[in-house]
Design a protein around this motif. Structure first.
Motif, PDB file in Angstrom:
ATOM      1  N   LEU A 102      28.648  57.095  -1.457  1.00  0.00           N
ATOM      2  CA  LEU A 102      27.484  56.244  -1.666  1.00  0.00           C
ATOM      3  C   LEU A 102      26.673  56.108  -0.382  1.00  0.00           C
ATOM      4  O   LEU A 102      25.431  56.114  -0.408  1.00  0.00           O
ATOM      5  CB  LEU A 102      27.920  54.862  -2.157  1.00  0.00           C
ATOM      6  N   ASN A 103      27.348  55.977   0.744  1.00  0.00           N
ATOM      7  CA  ASN A 103      26.641  55.896   2.017  1.00  0.00           C
ATOM      8  C   ASN A 103      25.923  57.195   2.332  1.00  0.00           C
ATOM      9  O   ASN A 103      24.817  57.186   2.888  1.00  0.00           O
ATOM     10  CB  ASN A 103      27.612  55.520   3.137  1.00  0.00           C
ATOM     11  N   THR A 120      30.968  39.517 -19.960  1.00  0.00           N
ATOM     12  CA  THR A 120      32.278  39.678 -19.314  1.00  0.00           C
ATOM     13  C   THR A 120      32.643  41.141 -19.038  1.00  0.00           C
ATOM     14  O   THR A 120      33.736  41.406 -18.531  1.00  0.00           O
ATOM     15  CB  THR A 120      33.446  39.041 -20.107  1.00  0.00           C
ATOM     16  N   ALA A 121      31.758  42.088 -19.378  1.00  0.00           N
ATOM     17  CA  ALA A 121      32.141  43.494 -19.217  1.00  0.00           C
ATOM     18  C   ALA A 121      32.449  43.834 -17.765  1.00  0.00           C
ATOM     19  O   ALA A 121      33.333  44.651 -17.485  1.00  0.00           O
ATOM     20  CB  ALA A 121      31.032  44.404 -19.743  1.00  0.00           C
ATOM     21  N   GLY A 122      31.734  43.231 -16.831  1.00  0.00           N
ATOM     22  CA  GLY A 122      31.999  43.509 -15.422  1.00  0.00           C
ATOM     23  C   GLY A 122      30.809  44.066 -14.669  1.00  0.00           C
ATOM     24  O   GLY A 122      30.977  44.815 -13.706  1.00  0.00           O
ATOM     25  N   LYS A 123      29.611  43.680 -15.103  1.00  0.00           N
ATOM     26  CA  LYS A 123      28.401  44.166 -14.429  1.00  0.00           C
ATOM     27  C   LYS A 123      28.377  43.745 -12.959  1.00  0.00           C
ATOM     28  O   LYS A 123      28.088  44.551 -12.073  1.00  0.00           O
ATOM     29  CB  LYS A 123      27.154  43.642 -15.155  1.00  0.00           C
ATOM     30  N   GLY A 124      28.678  42.470 -12.704  1.00  0.00           N
ATOM     31  CA  GLY A 124      28.646  41.978 -11.331  1.00  0.00           C
ATOM     32  C   GLY A 124      29.628  42.685 -10.430  1.00  0.00           C
ATOM     33  O   GLY A 124      29.311  43.036  -9.285  1.00  0.00           O
ATOM     34  N   GLY A 125      30.837  42.917 -10.923  1.00  0.00           N
ATOM     35  CA  GLY A 125      31.844  43.598 -10.125  1.00  0.00           C
ATOM     36  C   GLY A 125      31.463  45.036  -9.817  1.00  0.00           C
ATOM     37  O   GLY A 125      31.701  45.533  -8.707  1.00  0.00           O
ATOM     38  N   ALA A 126      30.872  45.714 -10.798  1.00  0.00           N
ATOM     39  CA  ALA A 126      30.442  47.098 -10.579  1.00  0.00           C
ATOM     40  C   ALA A 126      29.311  47.153  -9.556  1.00  0.00           C
ATOM     41  O   ALA A 126      29.289  48.021  -8.673  1.00  0.00           O
ATOM     42  CB  ALA A 126      30.001  47.718 -11.895  1.00  0.00           C
ATOM     43  N   ILE A 127      28.380  46.226  -9.675  1.00  0.00           N
ATOM     44  CA  ILE A 127      27.264  46.177  -8.726  1.00  0.00           C
ATOM     45  C   ILE A 127      27.768  45.873  -7.327  1.00  0.00           C
ATOM     46  O   ILE A 127      27.343  46.492  -6.341  1.00  0.00           O
ATOM     47  CB  ILE A 127      26.230  45.129  -9.191  1.00  0.00           C
ATOM     48  N   ASN A 128      28.695  44.933  -7.211  1.00  0.00           N
ATOM     49  CA  ASN A 128      29.249  44.602  -5.894  1.00  0.00           C
ATOM     50  C   ASN A 128      29.976  45.787  -5.270  1.00  0.00           C
ATOM     51  O   ASN A 128      29.921  45.991  -4.051  1.00  0.00           O
ATOM     52  CB  ASN A 128      30.204  43.412  -6.004  1.00  0.00           C
ATOM     53  N   ALA A 129      30.676  46.553  -6.091  1.00  0.00           N
ATOM     54  CA  ALA A 129      31.405  47.710  -5.566  1.00  0.00           C
ATOM     55  C   ALA A 129      30.453  48.726  -4.940  1.00  0.00           C
ATOM     56  O   ALA A 129      30.826  49.452  -4.014  1.00  0.00           O
ATOM     57  CB  ALA A 129      32.214  48.373  -6.679  1.00  0.00           C
ATOM     58  N   ILE A 130      29.222  48.767  -5.438  1.00  0.00           N
ATOM     59  CA  ILE A 130      28.204  49.660  -4.868  1.00  0.00           C
ATOM     60  C   ILE A 130      27.518  49.001  -3.679  1.00  0.00           C
ATOM     61  O   ILE A 130      27.429  49.566  -2.587  1.00  0.00           O
ATOM     62  CB  ILE A 130      27.165  50.034  -5.940  1.00  0.00           C
TER      63      ILE A 130
END
Length: 258
Positions: free
Chosen positions: A20-21, A43-53
């Motif tokens: 990603l970098n 609850t699918a996990g949009k925030g967690g996926a975005i944070n991982a990026i």
């Protein structure tokens, strides 16, 4: 497939974050613009996926957009108007935590938009997104999928966890009864807005760790060859002994409790 252990997940995520970098350097080098839309079940996990990026990228380059309820003024605007100021400039990455597709999902299902408004939206979205793509924006749209049993377990966890309680709203409670209706709204949305220039990509998020890894891997694979060497920086040794913090004025460090 067996669930990934935390250590395995972190090792795989770190590899992807290095890529990603590299992609971020390529965007800066070329002036390309990257726009990623995250939609999906509650609850699918949009925030967690975005944070991982976003967590591994320069926040001056990578921007997360999570708009709140529209104001009275925004309700009187062209529907897409409130989103346009957040589109990426040259070299930038923008991650939409929900987007203009609210109108085809929660607004439709919960009755916040009229049938005429939803119909007009579905007709306008392909034109709007075609304009973005024709202007050079790299647009990717992801739908994060989760089964209702898993969704219920996550709702219950949010209710019990004081650190996640803020994620649970009265709208979420009402939406629990409309799982099938949300699915029908999603399918209608896909039919109207899945096009060659802006296709949808569905990712299974019943396991959030593997979901994040699969989404990021897929996103990276959609980008052109993005290798750009990092900026060479010389790091000579200090001329003398390392200094320590010293305070000559009235301001001192706080007294630590830990």
């Amino acid at each position: 497939m067996a669930k990934l252990k935390r250590k395995e997940y972190e090792q795989e995520l770190e590899k992807l974050q290095v890529e990603l970098n590299a992609a971020a350097r390529w965007l800066q080098h070329t002036g390309k613009r990257l726009l990623v839309v995250f939609e999906g079940r509650d609850t699918a996990g949009k925030g967690g996926a975005i944070n991982a990026i976003a967590d591994c990228l320069n926040p001056r380059q990578c921007h997360v957009v999570a708009l709140s309820k529209p104001s009275e003024r925004e309700l009187g605007q062209w529907y897409f108007q409130r989103y346009v100021p957040h589109l990426p400039a040259a070299g930038e990455i923008v991650l939409f935590d929900r987007s203009w597709y609210n109108r085809a999902g929660v607004e439709k299902v919960m009755g916040f938009a009229t049938p005429a408004q939803v119909k007009a939206f579905l007709a306008q979205v392909p034109v709007f997104e075609r304009q973005l793509v024709d202007d050079g924006i790299l647009l990717f749209k992801y739908w994060l999928a989760v089964d209702q049993a898993e969704q219920e377990a996550r709702f219950a966890e949010r209710l019990q966890d004081p650190l996640k309680r803020w994620k649970l709203s009265p709208i979420d409670i009402k939406a629990r009864e409309k799982y099938a209706e949300y699915g029908r709204a999603r399918d209608t949305m896909f039919k109207a807005t899945h096009h060659r220039w802006a296709p949808w990509h569905v990712v299974d998020f019943n396991d959030q760790k593997t979901g994040r890894l699969n989404l990021i891997r897929h996103l990276l694979d959609q980008l052109p060859d993005h290798h750009v060497d990092p900026l060479a920086i010389e790091f000579p040794p200090l001329a003398g002994k390392p200094g320590k913090e010293r305070y000559a004025g009235p301001v001192k460090p706080i007294k630590g409790e830990y």
